[in-house]
Design a protein around this motif. Structure first.
Motif, PDB file in Angstrom:
ATOM      1  N   MET A   1      -4.645  -2.239  10.512  1.00 54.74           N
ATOM      2  CA  MET A   1      -3.315  -1.837  10.078  1.00 54.74           C
ATOM      3  C   MET A   1      -3.397  -0.423   9.512  1.00 54.74           C
ATOM      4  SD  MET A   1      -0.108  -2.618   9.516  1.00 54.74           S
ATOM      5  CE  MET A   1       0.062  -4.407   9.414  1.00 54.74           C
ATOM      6  N   ASP A   2      -2.541   0.439  10.043  1.00 52.04           N
ATOM      7  CA  ASP A   2      -2.506   1.829   9.589  1.00 52.04           C
ATOM      8  C   ASP A   2      -1.464   2.011   8.494  1.00 52.04           C
ATOM      9  OD1 ASP A   2      -3.305   3.029  12.796  1.00 52.04           O
ATOM     10  OD2 ASP A   2      -4.390   3.540  10.961  1.00 52.04           O
ATOM     11  N   TYR A   3      -1.862   2.728   7.457  1.00 53.37           N
ATOM     12  CA  TYR A   3      -0.953   3.115   6.389  1.00 53.37           C
ATOM     13  C   TYR A   3      -0.902   4.642   6.342  1.00 53.37           C
ATOM     14  CZ  TYR A   3      -1.528  -1.726   4.996  1.00 53.37           C
ATOM     15  OH  TYR A   3      -1.558  -3.091   4.988  1.00 53.37           O
ATOM     16  N   TRP A   4       0.316   5.159   6.190  1.00 49.40           N
ATOM     17  CA  TRP A   4       0.536   6.599   6.206  1.00 49.40           C
ATOM     18  C   TRP A   4       1.328   7.050   4.993  1.00 49.40           C
ATOM     19  CZ3 TRP A   4      -1.637   9.391  10.134  1.00 49.40           C
ATOM     20  CH2 TRP A   4      -1.992   8.696  11.296  1.00 49.40           C
TER      21      TRP A   4
ATOM     22  N   ASN B   1      -4.097   9.057   5.723  1.00 53.87           N
ATOM     23  CA  ASN B   1      -4.128   7.789   6.459  1.00 53.87           C
ATOM     24  C   ASN B   1      -5.235   6.882   5.970  1.00 53.87           C
ATOM     25  OD1 ASN B   1      -5.805   6.530   9.017  1.00 53.87           O
ATOM     26  ND2 ASN B   1      -3.627   6.086   9.162  1.00 53.87           N
TER      27      ASN B   1
ATOM     28  N   VAL C   1       0.854  -1.182   0.000  1.00 57.27           N
ATOM     29  CA  VAL C   1       0.000   0.000   0.000  1.00 57.27           C
ATOM     30  C   VAL C   1       0.891   1.234   0.000  1.00 57.27           C
ATOM     31  CG1 VAL C   1      -1.779   1.285   1.227  1.00 57.27           C
ATOM     32  CG2 VAL C   1      -1.786  -1.235   1.260  1.00 57.27           C
ATOM     33  N   GLN C   2       0.556   2.175  -0.846  1.00 57.68           N
ATOM     34  CA  GLN C   2       1.319   3.419  -0.904  1.00 57.68           C
ATOM     35  C   GLN C   2       0.358   4.603  -0.919  1.00 57.68           C
ATOM     36  OE1 GLN C   2       3.909   3.908  -4.331  1.00 57.68           O
ATOM     37  NE2 GLN C   2       5.244   5.306  -3.221  1.00 57.68           N
TER      38      GLN C   2
ATOM     39  N   ILE D   1      -4.199  -1.104  -2.889  1.00 58.31           N
ATOM     40  CA  ILE D   1      -5.273  -1.522  -2.011  1.00 58.31           C
ATOM     41  C   ILE D   1      -6.606  -1.165  -2.663  1.00 58.31           C
ATOM     42  CG2 ILE D   1      -5.485   0.629  -0.699  1.00 58.31           C
ATOM     43  CD1 ILE D   1      -5.630  -1.209   1.851  1.00 58.31           C
TER      44      ILE D   1
ATOM     45  N   ALA E   1      -3.654   6.967  -3.596  1.00 57.34           N
ATOM     46  CA  ALA E   1      -3.478   5.654  -2.986  1.00 57.34           C
ATOM     47  C   ALA E   1      -3.271   4.598  -4.061  1.00 57.34           C
ATOM     48  CB  ALA E   1      -4.688   5.302  -2.129  1.00 57.34           C
TER      49      ALA E   1
ATOM     50  N   ARG F   1      -6.775   3.053   7.354  1.00 57.99           N
ATOM     51  CA  ARG F   1      -6.723   1.929   8.292  1.00 57.99           C
ATOM     52  C   ARG F   1      -7.527   0.795   7.686  1.00 57.99           C
ATOM     53  NH1 ARG F   1      -7.688   2.524  14.651  1.00 57.99           N
ATOM     54  NH2 ARG F   1      -5.580   3.354  14.423  1.00 57.99           N
ATOM     55  N   ASP F   2      -6.883  -0.353   7.484  1.00 62.44           N
ATOM     56  CA  ASP F   2      -7.609  -1.455   6.863  1.00 62.44           C
ATOM     57  C   ASP F   2      -8.438  -2.231   7.893  1.00 62.44           C
ATOM     58  OD1 ASP F   2      -4.731  -3.704   6.388  1.00 62.44           O
ATOM     59  OD2 ASP F   2      -5.949  -3.287   8.151  1.00 62.44           O
TER      60      ASP F   2
END
Length: 115
Positions: free
Chosen positions: A102-105, A95, A1-2, A26, A23, A97-98
């Protein structure tokens, strides 16, 4: 994920900026998206959120001035910031959150508002 933010910069008080977050990696459209910010010496705070179907929430300090939106076809989320104040100066982060929490930043984009 980016997650990749863009659009920060320097603006005078009362001005406007638009931030964008792109994004990839994902199924973007099914997740809520958030914008956070962190000012120097302060904790990161949640600024705005948008649900998968477009419902929005804002921290009180930006209500009526900021607008969050999303384009699920482009996998982007935007933050339109109007009537900016010096206290809006911060690094702004995108941000996601899946469903496993899980957090993606993103790496963040700096917004500086001069008085």
């Amino acid at each position: 994920v980016q997650l990749v933010e863009s659009g920060g910069g320097l603006v005078q008080a009362g001005g406007s900026l638009s931030l964008s977050c792109a994004a990839s990696g994902i199924a973007f459209s099914i997740f809520p998206m958030h914008w956070y910010r962190q000012a120097p010496g302060k904790q990161r705070e949640l600024v705005a959120s948008i649900s998968a179907i477009g419902g929005t929430n804002y921290v009180d300090s930006v209500k009526g001035r900021f607008t969050i939106s999303r384009d699920n076809a482009k996998n982007t989320v935007e933050l339109q910031m109007d009537s900016l104040k010096p206290e809006d100066t911060a690094v702004y982060y995108c941000n996601l959150r899946d469903f496993n929490a899980m957090d993606y930043w993103g790496k963040g984009t700096l917004v500086t508002v001069s008085s």
